[in-house]
Design a protein around this motif. Structure first.
Motif, short mmCIF file in Angstrom:
data_model
loop_
_atom_site.label_atom_id
_atom_site.label_comp_id
_atom_site.label_asym_id
_atom_site.label_seq_id
_atom_site.Cartn_x
_atom_site.Cartn_y
_atom_site.Cartn_z
N TYR A 89 0.66 -1.02 0.30
CA TYR A 89 0.13 0.24 0.17
C TYR A 89 0.58 1.36 0.40
CZ TYR A 89 -3.76 -3.19 1.07
OH TYR A 89 -5.11 -4.02 1.67
N VAL A 90 0.98 1.30 -1.02
CA VAL A 90 1.45 3.77 -1.68
C VAL A 90 1.02 4.69 -1.31
CG1 VAL A 90 3.10 4.59 -2.62
CG2 VAL A 90 3.38 2.41 -2.33
N TYR A 91 0.52 5.07 -0.21
CA TYR A 91 -0.32 6.81 -0.54
C TYR A 91 0.13 7.96 -0.56
CZ TYR A 91 0.29 6.30 4.65
OH TYR A 91 0.77 6.76 5.70
N TYR A 92 -0.56 8.63 -0.61
CA TYR A 92 0.29 9.45 -1.04
C TYR A 92 -0.69 10.90 -0.22
CZ TYR A 92 2.58 7.17 -4.80
OH TYR A 92 3.18 6.63 -5.58
N ARG A 93 0.15 11.99 0.41
CA ARG A 93 -0.18 12.52 1.16
C ARG A 93 1.38 14.05 0.90
NH1 ARG A 93 -3.30 9.52 0.66
NH2 ARG A 93 -4.87 8.71 2.96
N ASP A 94 0.97 15.04 1.65
CA ASP A 94 1.78 16.38 1.40
C ASP A 94 2.32 16.44 2.34
OD1 ASP A 94 0.51 16.15 4.07
OD2 ASP A 94 -0.22 18.17 3.79
N ALA A 95 3.03 14.85 3.21
CA ALA A 95 3.88 15.71 4.33
C ALA A 95 4.01 13.50 4.83
CB ALA A 95 4.14 16.10 5.08
N GLN A 96 4.61 13.66 5.75
CA GLN A 96 4.58 12.68 5.90
C GLN A 96 4.55 12.21 7.49
OE1 GLN A 96 8.15 9.33 5.57
NE2 GLN A 96 7.86 8.92 7.57
N ALA A 97 3.22 12.15 8.14
CA ALA A 97 2.71 12.90 9.24
C ALA A 97 2.19 11.53 9.99
CB ALA A 97 2.01 13.69 9.17
N VAL A 98 2.56 11.58 11.44
CA VAL A 98 1.47 10.67 12.46
C VAL A 98 0.37 10.02 11.79
CG1 VAL A 98 1.35 9.24 14.80
CG2 VAL A 98 3.00 10.78 13.73
N GLU A 99 -1.01 11.42 11.74
CA GLU A 99 -2.31 11.05 11.85
C GLU A 99 -2.83 9.96 9.88
OE1 GLU A 99 -0.77 15.62 10.81
OE2 GLU A 99 -0.43 14.28 12.91
N TYR A 100 -1.80 10.66 9.53
CA TYR A 100 -1.83 10.01 7.66
C TYR A 100 -1.68 8.07 8.73
CZ TYR A 100 -1.23 14.10 5.60
OH TYR A 100 -1.95 15.39 5.52
N PHE A 101 -0.71 8.00 9.29
CA PHE A 101 -0.54 6.69 9.23
C PHE A 101 -1.64 5.95 10.09
CE2 PHE A 101 4.36 7.30 10.02
CZ PHE A 101 4.85 8.00 8.67
N HIS A 102 -2.41 6.66 11.10
CA HIS A 102 -3.01 5.66 11.59
C HIS A 102 -4.22 6.45 10.93
CE1 HIS A 102 -1.02 6.00 15.13
NE2 HIS A 102 -0.72 7.37 15.69
N GLU A 103 -4.25 6.73 10.15
CA GLU A 103 -5.73 6.81 8.95
C GLU A 103 -5.48 6.16 8.05
OE1 GLU A 103 -7.03 9.28 5.51
OE2 GLU A 103 -5.68 10.55 6.54
N VAL A 104 -4.64 5.64 7.57
CA VAL A 104 -4.32 4.40 6.57
C VAL A 104 -4.73 3.00 7.99
CG1 VAL A 104 -2.85 3.25 4.87
CG2 VAL A 104 -3.74 6.14 5.16
N GLU A 105 -3.85 2.95 8.51
CA GLU A 105 -3.56 1.37 9.14
C GLU A 105 -5.12 1.51 9.63
OE1 GLU A 105 0.83 3.03 10.34
OE2 GLU A 105 -0.62 2.74 12.11
N GLY A 106 -6.23 2.25 10.55
CA GLY A 106 -7.14 2.47 11.26
C GLY A 106 -8.24 2.12 9.74
N LYS A 107 -8.24 2.16 8.77
CA LYS A 107 -8.65 2.21 7.31
C LYS A 107 -8.40 0.33 7.04
CE LYS A 107 -11.71 2.40 3.72
NZ LYS A 107 -12.18 1.22 3.02
N LEU A 108 -7.40 0.22 6.91
CA LEU A 108 -6.55 -1.47 6.64
C LEU A 108 -7.27 -2.47 8.23
CD1 LEU A 108 -3.11 -0.91 5.21
CD2 LEU A 108 -5.13 -1.75 4.10
N PHE A 109 -6.72 -1.74 9.20
CA PHE A 109 -7.42 -2.91 10.37
C PHE A 109 -9.27 -3.06 10.05
CE2 PHE A 109 -3.88 -1.31 13.39
CZ PHE A 109 -3.76 -3.04 13.43
N GLN A 110 -9.87 -2.52 9.49
CA GLN A 110 -11.32 -1.60 9.08
C GLN A 110 -11.53 -3.22 8.68
OE1 GLN A 110 -13.09 2.24 8.84
NE2 GLN A 110 -15.43 1.11 8.44
N ASP A 111 -11.01 -3.15 7.59
CA ASP A 111 -11.13 -3.50 6.38
C ASP A 111 -10.88 -5.34 6.49
OD1 ASP A 111 -12.11 -1.43 4.82
OD2 ASP A 111 -10.70 -1.27 3.82
N GLY A 112 -10.15 -6.23 7.36
CA GLY A 112 -9.89 -7.30 7.24
C GLY A 112 -9.13 -7.17 6.68
N ARG A 113 -8.06 -6.76 6.19
CA ARG A 113 -6.77 -6.71 5.40
C ARG A 113 -5.42 -6.91 6.45
NH1 ARG A 113 -7.99 -7.83 0.00
NH2 ARG A 113 -5.40 -7.76 0.57
N ILE A 114 -5.35 -6.14 7.72
CA ILE A 114 -4.76 -6.54 8.53
C ILE A 114 -4.68 -6.69 9.85
CG2 ILE A 114 -2.35 -5.16 7.25
CD1 ILE A 114 -2.75 -2.92 9.36
N GLN A 115 -3.78 -7.99 10.67
CA GLN A 115 -4.45 -7.72 12.32
C GLN A 115 -3.68 -6.97 13.29
OE1 GLN A 115 -4.52 -11.90 11.18
NE2 GLN A 115 -6.93 -12.37 12.02
#
Length: 227
Positions: A89-115
């Motif tokens: 998963y390569v996602y594109y943002r304006d900066a490398q920020a923790v809130e972006y990490f948690h946003e994407v990781e949370g979606k992957l948890f929610q979708d059952g892609r990661i445990q």
């Protein structure tokens, strides 16, 4: 898998109920050796675990993170004959920020892609002389620099379903890990630690030319003896 060096220990051991994990890989040295170690552990133990690699490719770094992370993945596939990668998963943002990490990781948890989510966070230099000279001859004391993304010593290795196996080591231990696995000359050159921002239009040579002045360049020189 247990790695020991200078009184510190890193252990790789996943609970059996985790079958799908995410590993953050920025294309830097820490996350590269973390991904290598996790994959080697899974292969050596013949675990039924799939690995999803997650990379924030951001404008401030001219989006080099995705390219470097892909090189690391390709190296691991060939070096270890590793078959358990699922999706990068390569996602594109304006900066490398923790809130972006948690946003994407949370979606992957929610979708059952990661445990479970694996991070390569490490400590600032903790022991020995941490004075280093930059490429311009300026002396910097690494231990005194405040970095918002570095935690305090003895942070939890497991925090819920977040696994931080390298949380209580510094980059000299990371350098030892490259030697331990015998990949200093092959994997390390694929990575980039420099956080200098490119100027103007994209220049592919930028990725091969660390600035030698930013804190991350100096930390790498302190640990590896090179930028």
């Amino acid at each position: 898998m247990i790695i020991e060096h200078n009184g510190h220990t890193v252990e790789f051991k996943l609970p059996q109920y985790y079958k799908k994990i995410g590993v953050n890989c920025s294309g830097g040295a820490d996350s590269a050796i973390l991904l290598y170690a996790v994959c080697k552990y899974i292969k050596d133990e013949n675990l039924d675990v799939t690995v999803n690699v997650i990379t924030c490719s951001n404008d401030l770094k001219d989006r080099w993170n995705g390219r470097k992370a892909a090189d690391v993945i390709n190296f691991i596939v060939e070096e270890l004959d590793f078959k358990n990668f699922d999706i990068h998963y390569v996602y594109y943002r304006d900066a490398q920020a923790v809130e972006y990490f948690h946003e994407v990781e949370g979606k992957l948890f929610q979708d059952g892609r990661i445990q479970a989510m694996v991070s390569g966070i490490t400590q600032k230099p903790m022991t020995g002389d941490t004075t280093i000279e930059n490429i311009e001859g300026k002396i910097v004391q690494l231990r005194d620099v405040v970095l918002p993304d570095r935690e305090t010593p003895n942070m939890p290795i497991w925090d819920g379903n977040y696994w931080n196996p390298m949380a209580n080591i510094d980059k000299k231990f990371v350098a030892h890990m490259f030697d331990y696995f015998g990949v200093r000359d092959t994997l390390l050159p694929l990575t980039r630690s420099c956080e200098a921002k490119p100027l103007g239009r994209f220049d592919p040579d930028f990725e091969q030319t660390p600035c030698g002045k930013c804190w991350w360049c100096l930390e790498r020189k302190w640990a590896f003896g090179e930028y």
